[in-house]
Enzyme design. Structure first.
Site, PDB file in Angstrom:
ATOM      1  N   CYS A 131      37.487  51.847  -6.484  1.00 51.30           N
ATOM      2  CA  CYS A 131      37.017  50.624  -5.817  1.00 51.30           C
ATOM      3  C   CYS A 131      38.119  49.891  -5.049  1.00 51.30           C
ATOM      4  O   CYS A 131      37.888  49.399  -3.938  1.00 51.30           O
ATOM      5  CB  CYS A 131      36.368  49.693  -6.832  1.00 51.30           C
ATOM      6  N   HIS A 244      36.506  42.340  -5.965  1.00 55.54           N
ATOM      7  CA  HIS A 244      37.955  42.530  -6.059  1.00 55.54           C
ATOM      8  C   HIS A 244      38.614  41.880  -4.834  1.00 55.54           C
ATOM      9  O   HIS A 244      38.095  41.968  -3.717  1.00 55.54           O
ATOM     10  CB  HIS A 244      38.322  44.019  -6.017  1.00 55.54           C
TER      11      HIS A 244
END
Ligand code: A2P
Length: 338
Positions: A131, A244
């Site tokens: 990710c 994130h």
């Protein structure tokens, strides 16, 4: 393959698996049959697919014959054992674990960056990047193509959803416990995550970096097809549920101004520039990324400490673009080959 394809989602009860189902429905992926698989523990339970409820089947006893595309997100050991079995039965496997990412005969693909690589998959497996690498590549590939990137210095601020469902529960439970003057009891993370930051993701390696940090090094080089790129990463877990963030400092081969970088990023697929240079004029996980598809880029500025340095702040939903969305985009690429 016929007009519709038979799809299996492995790890359908997990944080990523459930989002894969949501995105398949949102994008109206042309599904013939949809099989949802998990461990024996949740077999017989139900998961949502659009307005429908699907019954979860046990992966261990499932016959993969007839599956055209299998989206795996059930952890490395499950992928290692079952992805080759699904591929041998004729499925194209899109694997979200890290077990095949480094293999030369398994393409590692970000849909907006190196889609052509997905076509060459001798083992029938396409790997979905980590990710943190995913959103970094969406933001940096246009700059790398334009002026070349020599070095990337990155600190991540990673949400707990990247660790899975138990970590989401742990952040909620610890937060509630602390607000009620109770013991936060760490279980998933080695130390308290609520109201804290943890400079640790993955396993510690001999060179002092962690496995999550080294993924950023290896995966960046493979996706951009350039082993000369130097990457220095520090992975940090923060008490954020979804999304994130990354503070990214790059050194380019040729100088690029902040204005030119902004123009490149504004035209880049999958990127949304949010860069007002004013309070609130930047992306955050909560205000922008969570639940949305783009990779948001802000705080674009020339590095005053380096003649060819550029700073960026990159934010994306780690479960969507960082995992489930890219997996579905890769499935769409496979579909487009027919
Ligand atoms: P289960 O619900 O049966 O445990 P997360 O990363 O959010 O924790 O999700 C992990 C996913 O992987 C879940 O869907 C989980 O299913 C699945 N999973 C874990 N171990 C296995 C296994 N041995 N076989 C099949 N699925 C598994």
């Amino acid at each position: 393959m016929s007009k519709t394809v038979n799809v299996a989602v492995v790890g359908a009860t997990g944080a990523v698996g459930e989002t894969m189902l949501k995105i398949l429905a949102e994008r109206q992926f042309p599904i013939g049959t949809l099989t949802v698989l998990a461990s024996e523990r949740s077999a017989g339970g139900k998961v949502e697919y659009g307005a429908r409820q699907l019954v979860v089947q046990d992966l261990a006893t499932f016959d993969p014959n007839g599956i055209d595309i299998a989206l795996f997100s059930a952890g490395g050991s499950v992928s290692k054992e079952y992805a080759p079995k699904f591929a041998a039965a004729g499925a194209v496997v899109i694997d979200n674990s890290s077990v095949f990412r480094g293999d030369a005969d398994v393409p590692l693909v970000v849909a907006e960056v190196n889609p052509e690589a997905a076509r060459h998959r001798p083992r029938g497996i396409i790997a979905n990047p980590n990710c943190s690498t995913m959103q970094l590549m969406v933001a940096l590939a246009p700059i790398h193509r334009a002026v070349g990137i020599e070095r990337i210095n990155i600190a991540t601020y990673q949400s707990v959803s990247g660790t899975g469902r138990r970590a989401l529960e742990e952040l909620g439970r610890q937060t509630a416990a602390l607000l009620n003057f109770q013991d936060p009891r760490p279980e998933v993370y080695p130390v308290q995550i609520a109201f804290n930051v943890i400079p640790h993701g993955g396993d510690f390696l001999d060179n002092g970096y962690t496995s999550e940090e080294m993924k950023l090094v290896w995966e960046t080089r493979k996706i951009l097809g350039d082993d000369s790129i130097q990457v220095n990463a520090t992975v940090v877990r923060v008490p954020v549920f979804y999304g994130h963030s990354e503070a990214v400092h790059i050194e380019t081969r040729r100088k690029i101004t902040a204005a030119d970088a902004r123009a490149l990023l504004e035209a880049a697929p999958g990127v949304e520039v949010v860069d007002e240079r004013a309070a609130g004029g930047y992306p955050t996980p909560v205000t922008h990324a969570s639940g949305n598809d783009p990779t948001y880029v802000g705080r674009i500025r020339e590095d005053i400490s380096h003649p060819r340095g550029l700073d960026l702040w990159v934010v994306s939903d780690n479960i969507r673009k960082g995992a489930a969305l890219n997996a579905v985009q890769l499935a769409e690429l496979v579909l487009g080959e027919r």
